[in-house]
Design a protein around this motif. Structure first.
Motif: not given
Length: 165
Positions: A58-64, A67-76
């Motif tokens: 995968a070129y990019a993987v994001v987890g929503l 409590d957070k968004t996993h692209i190194l963002v500490n908020s949803p």
């Protein structure tokens, strides 16, 4: 314009297996966005779906997560905003969503794949879902009329829908 594919099903219904197969078959720039239901869930840990998708191309993987968004963002962040971010920044050919049924069921621009563990799940998972929609019964083996039972048939059906749009 990127094609968006959503794989919908209950836990242990084969969503990850289908996504891995699509990832290998599409052979292009693919972003995967995973719906994570639990708070405090680790991201990119060995043998977790996000870790597997990343290592399998995968070129990019994001987890929503709630409590957070996993692209190194500490908020949803909302799903549509993440899709738009990936389209603008990564410019993928394909976006594959794992889950998010209630957020995409009305969208005609999303190819929905419903994966079943048993035929009893079909009415609940397909309820209110608008086309394009495919039902994969390769794991439950129900083989009812209209279900797709082999991974090759599923990939070919997805590619056919993409080419039609």
């Amino acid at each position: 314009m990127a094609s968006i594919i959503a794989v919908i099903g209950f836990r242990k219904s084969g969503k990850t297996t289908i996504i891995r197969e699509l990832l290998h078959s599409l052979r292009d720039k693919v972003v995967i966005i995973k719906d994570i239901h639990d708070y405090g869930q680790e991201f990119d840990s060995r043998n977790k779906d996000t870790w597997i998708f990343s290592r399998e191309g995968a070129y990019a993987v994001v987890g929503l997560a709630p409590d957070k968004t996993h692209i190194l963002v500490n908020s949803p962040i909302e799903l549509n905003e993440v899709i738009q971010l990936m389209l603008n920044v990564v410019k993928p050919r394909y976006v594959i969503l794992e889950g998010f049924k209630n957020k995409i069921k009305d969208r005609g621009d999303v190819i929905k794949i419903i994966t079943l563990r048993s035929i009893d799940e079909l009415s609940e998972l397909a309820n209110g879902v608008k086309p394009p929609m495919l039902v994969y019964c390769g794991f439950c083996g129900c083989n009812i009329n209209g279900c797709i039972s082999s991974m090759d048939q599923l990939v070919n059906a997805v590619l056919r829908i993409i080419n039609e749009h």
